[in-house]
Design a protein around this motif. Structure first.
Motif, PDB file in Angstrom:
ATOM      1  N   GLY A 105      37.640  45.066   3.461  1.00 43.87           N
ATOM      2  CA  GLY A 105      37.707  46.419   3.594  1.00 43.87           C
ATOM      3  C   GLY A 105      36.517  45.628   4.906  1.00 43.87           C
ATOM      4  N   PHE A 106      35.109  45.549   4.052  1.00 46.68           N
ATOM      5  CA  PHE A 106      34.439  44.115   4.462  1.00 46.68           C
ATOM      6  C   PHE A 106      34.650  42.863   4.966  1.00 46.68           C
ATOM      7  N   ALA A 107      35.007  42.413   3.999  1.00 47.73           N
ATOM      8  CA  ALA A 107      35.711  40.812   4.222  1.00 47.73           C
ATOM      9  C   ALA A 107      36.247  41.365   5.131  1.00 47.73           C
ATOM     10  N   LEU A 108      37.334  41.738   5.412  1.00 48.44           N
ATOM     11  CA  LEU A 108      38.639  41.922   7.172  1.00 48.44           C
ATOM     12  C   LEU A 108      37.410  41.465   8.335  1.00 48.44           C
ATOM     13  N   VAL A 109      36.580  43.109   8.292  1.00 54.04           N
ATOM     14  CA  VAL A 109      35.679  43.507   9.278  1.00 54.04           C
ATOM     15  C   VAL A 109      34.988  41.875   9.103  1.00 54.04           C
ATOM     16  N   TRP A 110      34.406  41.438   8.509  1.00 52.63           N
ATOM     17  CA  TRP A 110      33.532  40.484   8.470  1.00 52.63           C
ATOM     18  C   TRP A 110      34.118  39.158   8.915  1.00 52.63           C
ATOM     19  N   ALA A 111      35.264  39.000   8.681  1.00 56.10           N
ATOM     20  CA  ALA A 111      35.978  37.622   8.984  1.00 56.10           C
ATOM     21  C   ALA A 111      36.555  37.600  10.737  1.00 56.10           C
ATOM     22  N   GLY A 112      36.310  39.123  11.243  1.00 58.51           N
ATOM     23  CA  GLY A 112      36.702  38.689  12.503  1.00 58.51           C
ATOM     24  C   GLY A 112      35.496  39.193  13.320  1.00 58.51           C
ATOM     25  N   ALA A 113      34.232  39.532  12.938  1.00 59.57           N
ATOM     26  CA  ALA A 113      33.431  39.531  13.759  1.00 59.57           C
ATOM     27  C   ALA A 113      33.067  38.216  13.340  1.00 59.57           C
ATOM     28  N   ALA A 114      32.793  37.113  12.300  1.00 64.05           N
ATOM     29  CA  ALA A 114      32.714  35.911  12.565  1.00 64.05           C
ATOM     30  C   ALA A 114      33.266  34.947  13.028  1.00 64.05           C
ATOM     31  N   GLY A 115      34.725  35.345  12.882  1.00 64.41           N
ATOM     32  CA  GLY A 115      35.395  34.205  13.946  1.00 64.41           C
ATOM     33  C   GLY A 115      35.998  34.998  15.539  1.00 64.41           C
ATOM     34  N   ALA A 116      35.261  35.870  16.116  1.00 61.94           N
ATOM     35  CA  ALA A 116      35.110  36.508  17.250  1.00 61.94           C
ATOM     36  C   ALA A 116      33.615  35.764  17.549  1.00 61.94           C
ATOM     37  N   LEU A 117      32.801  35.129  17.123  1.00 59.92           N
ATOM     38  CA  LEU A 117      31.504  34.402  17.552  1.00 59.92           C
ATOM     39  C   LEU A 117      31.270  32.922  17.689  1.00 59.92           C
ATOM     40  N   VAL A 118      32.669  32.678  16.808  1.00 60.31           N
ATOM     41  CA  VAL A 118      33.012  30.567  16.936  1.00 60.31           C
ATOM     42  C   VAL A 118      33.537  31.030  18.054  1.00 60.31           C
ATOM     43  N   THR A 119      34.516  31.933  17.873  1.00 57.61           N
ATOM     44  CA  THR A 119      35.377  31.465  19.313  1.00 57.61           C
ATOM     45  C   THR A 119      34.634  31.662  20.573  1.00 57.61           C
ATOM     46  N   LYS A 120      33.841  32.160  20.979  1.00 54.40           N
ATOM     47  CA  LYS A 120      32.868  33.100  22.043  1.00 54.40           C
ATOM     48  C   LYS A 120      31.696  31.305  22.118  1.00 54.40           C
ATOM     49  N   ALA A 121      31.881  31.218  20.955  1.00 58.74           N
ATOM     50  CA  ALA A 121      30.378  29.918  21.169  1.00 58.74           C
ATOM     51  C   ALA A 121      31.457  28.461  20.698  1.00 58.74           C
ATOM     52  N   MET A 122      32.375  28.040  20.912  1.00 61.64           N
ATOM     53  CA  MET A 122      33.318  27.012  21.522  1.00 61.64           C
ATOM     54  C   MET A 122      33.701  27.330  22.867  1.00 61.64           C
ATOM     55  N   GLU A 123      33.979  28.513  23.078  1.00 63.94           N
ATOM     56  CA  GLU A 123      34.397  28.704  24.699  1.00 63.94           C
ATOM     57  C   GLU A 123      33.180  27.653  25.165  1.00 63.94           C
ATOM     58  N   THR A 124      32.214  28.752  24.990  1.00 63.74           N
ATOM     59  CA  THR A 124      30.857  28.236  25.843  1.00 63.74           C
ATOM     60  C   THR A 124      30.529  26.829  26.199  1.00 63.74           C
ATOM     61  N   ARG A 125      30.636  26.023  24.529  1.00 63.37           N
ATOM     62  CA  ARG A 125      30.491  24.860  24.848  1.00 63.37           C
ATOM     63  C   ARG A 125      31.594  24.081  25.419  1.00 63.37           C
ATOM     64  N   ALA A 126      33.210  24.598  25.722  1.00 62.39           N
ATOM     65  CA  ALA A 126      34.139  23.868  26.685  1.00 62.39           C
ATOM     66  C   ALA A 126      33.646  24.210  28.216  1.00 62.39           C
ATOM     67  N   HIS A 127      33.134  24.885  28.158  1.00 61.53           N
ATOM     68  CA  HIS A 127      32.679  25.101  29.749  1.00 61.53           C
ATOM     69  C   HIS A 127      31.805  24.701  30.059  1.00 61.53           C
ATOM     70  N   GLY A 128      30.811  24.315  29.202  1.00 64.66           N
ATOM     71  CA  GLY A 128      29.065  23.472  29.478  1.00 64.66           C
ATOM     72  C   GLY A 128      28.286  24.912  29.692  1.00 64.66           C
ATOM     73  N   ARG A 129      28.108  25.624  29.126  1.00 65.13           N
ATOM     74  CA  ARG A 129      27.353  26.727  29.528  1.00 65.13           C
ATOM     75  C   ARG A 129      26.069  26.769  28.477  1.00 65.13           C
TER      76      ARG A 129
END
Length: 84
Positions: free
Chosen positions: A60-84
């Protein structure tokens, strides 16, 4: 930053670990209680039951950690793609 570097960054992010502890650990404990609770109540505990009881919260811990980390990575990559 590459996607891989973002995942490494997520490994050190306290908010990601905190979310996993607040959400994943209780869910894993509940899962263990549901699946192995009857064996504990009957005192029919062996190595297999102990192992399953320990592993359930970790999953349970690993699944939630992976989801939270994935959301962080996606947000960072989207921010980078939009030049912010």
């Amino acid at each position: 930053m590459t996607r891989r570097e973002q995942w490494v960054r997520a490994l050190g992010d306290p908010a990601t670990w905190g979310r996993a502890l607040r959400v994943g650990a209780p869910v894993g404990l509940l899962q263990a209680a549901i699946h192995q609770g009857d064996a504990w109540l009957r005192l029919a505990v062996d190595a297999k039951v102990v192992l399953k009881t320990v592993v359930s919260p970790l999953v349970g811990f690993a699944l939630v950690w992976a989801g939270a980390a994935g959301a962080l990575v996606t947000k960072a990559m989207e921010t980078r793609a939009h030049g912010r």
